[in-house]
Design an enzyme around this catalytic site. Sequence first.
Site, PDB file in Angstrom:
ATOM      1  N   ASP A  21       0.773  -1.810   0.025  1.00 43.37           N
ATOM      2  CA  ASP A  21       0.224  -0.273  -0.019  1.00 43.37           C
ATOM      3  C   ASP A  21       0.572   1.448   0.154  1.00 43.37           C
ATOM      4  O   ASP A  21       1.708   1.420   0.968  1.00 43.37           O
ATOM      5  CB  ASP A  21      -0.914   0.174   1.118  1.00 43.37           C
ATOM      6  CG  ASP A  21      -1.646   1.200   0.729  1.00 43.37           C
ATOM      7  OD1 ASP A  21      -2.987   0.664   1.077  1.00 43.37           O
ATOM      8  OD2 ASP A  21      -1.928   2.245   0.766  1.00 43.37           O
ATOM      9  N   ILE A  22       0.857   2.025  -0.753  1.00 46.62           N
ATOM     10  CA  ILE A  22       1.666   3.734  -0.978  1.00 46.62           C
ATOM     11  C   ILE A  22       1.385   4.248  -0.043  1.00 46.62           C
ATOM     12  O   ILE A  22       2.089   5.153   0.327  1.00 46.62           O
ATOM     13  CB  ILE A  22       0.883   4.255  -2.595  1.00 46.62           C
ATOM     14  CG1 ILE A  22       1.908   4.860  -2.596  1.00 46.62           C
ATOM     15  CG2 ILE A  22       0.443   4.526  -2.009  1.00 46.62           C
ATOM     16  CD1 ILE A  22       2.078   5.235  -3.906  1.00 46.62           C
ATOM     17  N   ASN A  80     -12.546  -3.216   2.513  1.00 41.29           N
ATOM     18  CA  ASN A  80     -13.428  -2.280   2.641  1.00 41.29           C
ATOM     19  C   ASN A  80     -14.760  -2.180   1.498  1.00 41.29           C
ATOM     20  O   ASN A  80     -14.104  -2.570   0.852  1.00 41.29           O
ATOM     21  CB  ASN A  80     -12.833  -0.704   2.347  1.00 41.29           C
ATOM     22  CG  ASN A  80     -12.362  -0.622   3.398  1.00 41.29           C
ATOM     23  OD1 ASN A  80     -12.214  -1.189   5.218  1.00 41.29           O
ATOM     24  ND2 ASN A  80     -10.840   0.229   3.714  1.00 41.29           N
ATOM     25  N   GLY A 105     -15.764   2.750   3.585  1.00 42.83           N
ATOM     26  CA  GLY A 105     -14.536   3.106   2.998  1.00 42.83           C
ATOM     27  C   GLY A 105     -13.829   2.847   1.973  1.00 42.83           C
ATOM     28  O   GLY A 105     -12.904   2.899   1.504  1.00 42.83           O
ATOM     29  N   GLN A 106     -14.498   2.110   0.887  1.00 42.21           N
ATOM     30  CA  GLN A 106     -14.121   1.738   0.100  1.00 42.21           C
ATOM     31  C   GLN A 106     -13.258   3.254  -0.560  1.00 42.21           C
ATOM     32  O   GLN A 106     -14.888   3.529  -1.718  1.00 42.21           O
ATOM     33  CB  GLN A 106     -15.100   1.019  -1.000  1.00 42.21           C
ATOM     34  CG  GLN A 106     -13.903   0.369  -2.224  1.00 42.21           C
ATOM     35  CD  GLN A 106     -14.780  -0.807  -2.636  1.00 42.21           C
ATOM     36  OE1 GLN A 106     -15.905  -0.911  -2.184  1.00 42.21           O
ATOM     37  NE2 GLN A 106     -14.124  -1.708  -3.891  1.00 42.21           N
ATOM     38  N   HIS A 108     -10.447  -4.996  -2.996  1.00 39.41           N
ATOM     39  CA  HIS A 108      -8.942  -5.666  -2.479  1.00 39.41           C
ATOM     40  C   HIS A 108      -9.089  -5.844  -1.019  1.00 39.41           C
ATOM     41  O   HIS A 108      -9.722  -5.348  -0.045  1.00 39.41           O
ATOM     42  CB  HIS A 108      -8.101  -4.751  -2.349  1.00 39.41           C
ATOM     43  CG  HIS A 108      -8.276  -2.832  -2.241  1.00 39.41           C
ATOM     44  ND1 HIS A 108      -9.509  -2.318  -3.017  1.00 39.41           N
ATOM     45  CD2 HIS A 108      -8.597  -2.432  -1.485  1.00 39.41           C
ATOM     46  CE1 HIS A 108      -9.852  -1.206  -2.725  1.00 39.41           C
ATOM     47  NE2 HIS A 108      -9.390  -1.453  -1.391  1.00 39.41           N
ATOM     48  N   HIS A 140      -6.884  -5.811   1.906  1.00 40.87           N
ATOM     49  CA  HIS A 140      -5.949  -5.166   3.116  1.00 40.87           C
ATOM     50  C   HIS A 140      -5.704  -6.134   4.457  1.00 40.87           C
ATOM     51  O   HIS A 140      -6.161  -6.972   4.809  1.00 40.87           O
ATOM     52  CB  HIS A 140      -6.514  -4.331   4.222  1.00 40.87           C
ATOM     53  CG  HIS A 140      -6.314  -3.376   3.412  1.00 40.87           C
ATOM     54  ND1 HIS A 140      -5.989  -1.657   2.729  1.00 40.87           N
ATOM     55  CD2 HIS A 140      -7.760  -2.133   2.609  1.00 40.87           C
ATOM     56  CE1 HIS A 140      -7.005  -0.939   2.868  1.00 40.87           C
ATOM     57  NE2 HIS A 140      -8.357  -1.252   2.038  1.00 40.87           N
TER      58      HIS A 140
HETATM   59  P1  5GP Z   1      -9.937   1.593   0.364  1.00 33.08           P
HETATM   60  O1  5GP Z   1     -10.230   2.325   0.792  1.00 33.08           O
HETATM   61  O2  5GP Z   1     -10.675   1.739  -1.312  1.00 33.08           O
HETATM   62  O3  5GP Z   1     -10.078   0.515   0.522  1.00 33.08           O
HETATM   63  O4  5GP Z   1      -8.235   1.438   0.358  1.00 33.08           O
HETATM   64  C1  5GP Z   1      -7.886   2.046  -0.818  1.00 33.08           C
HETATM   65  C2  5GP Z   1      -5.985   1.806  -1.033  1.00 33.08           C
HETATM   66  O5  5GP Z   1      -4.813   1.919  -1.796  1.00 33.08           O
HETATM   67  C3  5GP Z   1      -5.200   2.946   0.383  1.00 33.08           C
HETATM   68  O6  5GP Z   1      -5.053   1.853   1.395  1.00 33.08           O
HETATM   69  C4  5GP Z   1      -4.617   3.521  -0.858  1.00 33.08           C
HETATM   70  O7  5GP Z   1      -3.714   4.363   0.789  1.00 33.08           O
HETATM   71  C5  5GP Z   1      -3.952   2.451  -1.599  1.00 33.08           C
HETATM   72  N1  5GP Z   1      -3.622   3.117  -2.531  1.00 33.08           N
HETATM   73  C6  5GP Z   1      -4.561   4.107  -3.149  1.00 33.08           C
HETATM   74  N2  5GP Z   1      -3.277   4.232  -4.482  1.00 33.08           N
HETATM   75  C7  5GP Z   1      -2.647   4.028  -4.513  1.00 33.08           C
HETATM   76  C8  5GP Z   1      -1.590   3.736  -5.407  1.00 33.08           C
HETATM   77  O8  5GP Z   1      -1.116   4.325  -6.123  1.00 33.08           O
HETATM   78  N3  5GP Z   1      -0.614   2.832  -5.788  1.00 33.08           N
HETATM   79  C9  5GP Z   1      -0.656   1.903  -3.971  1.00 33.08           C
HETATM   80  N4  5GP Z   1       0.503   0.609  -3.964  1.00 33.08           N
HETATM   81  N5  5GP Z   1      -2.386   1.610  -3.318  1.00 33.08           N
HETATM   82  C10 5GP Z   1      -2.369   3.232  -3.623  1.00 33.08           C
END
Ligand code: 5GP
Length: 113
Positions: free
Chosen positions: A30-31, A87, A93-94, A100, A102
Amino acid sequence: MTDCLFCRIVERQSPAEITYEDDAVLAFKDIYPKAPVHHLIVPKRHIASLLEASEDDAVVLGRCVLAARRLAEGTDYAHKGFRLGVNTGPEGGQVVYHVHFHFTAGRRPRTDA
Ligand code: 5GP
Ligand code: ZN
């Protein structure tokens, strides 16, 4: 080019630090990590969210769960443990609409999630 960020990562059109790959699943860091260890595990095939998943997606979603075990294997987290979370939808929180998981480890999980 697809406008799905995680499809672009799967297709190597966007960079990511890849930590696991097989024929159906990709994992990468995760970035913006929210724990000392934070990987995202995705099906290579686009599935927008768990709310869009069908019976046909059951195997690949199970493969994502097993990929978590692979990520932990050979590390401290194989015995210390880890957390896996998905999420889903706006109130879940998606933010990225490609399913994906986590994978977080290295600290005690919050008790409300
Ligand atoms: P969500 O909130 O949709 O469950 O999680 C999305 C996740 O993707 C977040 O934890 C966010 O830090 C991660 N993320 C967003 N953009 C990027 C990216 O460009 N590269 C990577 N490796 N992770 C990302
Ligand atoms: Zn996608």
